[in-house]
Design an enzyme around this catalytic site. Structure first.
Site: not given
Length: 295
Positions: A202-204
């Protein structure tokens, strides 16, 4: 075929020495198939379990933004220093030399632009084409709380299902629309949903308060987005704090290619991510590298 006249019986069978299995220690990825683990091991340094990704996929909805007018002139000189390239298939085929030999995370969502609703995306790449391009992962936005929330979640599901068939991980990017919140509660929600749908990474976004809760509540690795251009010392401080609070790496674009010394900045970010260098030391390193490169 082998010469049948010189076949010797095996002798060294290691009797009494049990065969050991080497565990794959990247967060939440120990039960994945061999091919998927192999691709993730190219993205995440096996020694640090961290990564520095160079994002230059912005053109898929922003067009030729500052620093990306000519990928061959501004971004190509950075290829050798980054861990991973994140780009679209159009740029990959037209501008990235195959001999670059860097793992690629391929932008696989699209269909929107800065002139319209950002969350109105579709899956823009067939998994078979991702295989042709020999990429290590595919990436798509997920817009929780947006007008097209369901559609964006469904895009992630489609990519995860196709990726599982072929051993290609999916990176879900928690997109933020024009009116959407930017706090730990929102990013915890969005990141967890993406992981629950099967995204392997996940990229956040990093947030000043509560980011450790975002990483702790996400069962797979989180890499942070660089976001808008910051002064170099602030960008390095953001990197350090994110890693210190559980992030597994960074996926930076503007804070590298819009820097006054992009190559030096990329090197400094790697020092923070892989060597736990402090932001202050990394900024000093950047200044020294900048002078050495004559920038």
């Amino acid at each position: 075929m082998a010469d049948l006249d010189d076949i010797k019986d095996g002798k060294d069978f290691g009797i009494g020495t049990p065969q050991t299995n080497t565990p794959y220690t990247l967060k939440g990825c120990g039960a994945l198939d061999w091919g998927m683990q192999s691709r993730l091991a190219r993205i995440f340094n096996p020694k640090s379990n961290r990564t520095v990704m160079l994002a230059f996929d912005h053109g898929y909805f922003q067009g030729p933004t500052t620093g990306l007018e000519r990928i061959d002139l501004s971004i190509a000189p950075l290829f050798a220093e980054t861990d991973v390239l994140m780009c679209t298939r159009g740029i990959l085929r037209s501008t990235v030399p195959p001999a670059t030999n860097k793992p690629v995370v391929l932008r696989a969502s699209g269909g929107n632009s800065i002139l319209g609703e950002l969350s109105n995306e579709c899956v823009a790449v067939a998994m078979e084409d991702a295989l042709r391009l020999n990429v290590c992962a595919v990436a798509a936005q997920v817009y929780i709380g947006s007008e097209f929330e369901h559609q964006s979640i469904n895009n992630i599901i489609k990519l995860v299902d196709a990726g599982n068939r072929y051993g290609i991980p999916t990176l879900a990017v928690t997109g933020v629309g024009k009116e959407m919140a930017r706090d730990a509660r929102y990013f915890s929600l969005a990141s967890r949903i993406a992981a629950e749908m099967g995204a392997q990474v996940v990229k956040t976004y990093f947030v000043e308060e509560g980011f450790e809760k975002v990483t702790a509540s996400c069962p797979v690795p989180i890499v942070i987005a660089g976001g808008k251009k910051l002064p170099e010392h602030e960008a390095l401080e953001m990197c350090f704090r994110a890693i210190d609070q559980g992030a597994s790496g960074v996926d930076m674009g503007r804070n590298i290619f819009q820097s006054s010394a992009p190559l030096a900045m990329l090197k400094a970010v790697k020092k923070v991510v892989h060597e736990n260098m402090s932001a202050r030391e990394a900024f000093q390193f950047w200044q020294e590298e900048k002078q050495g490169e004559g920038q």
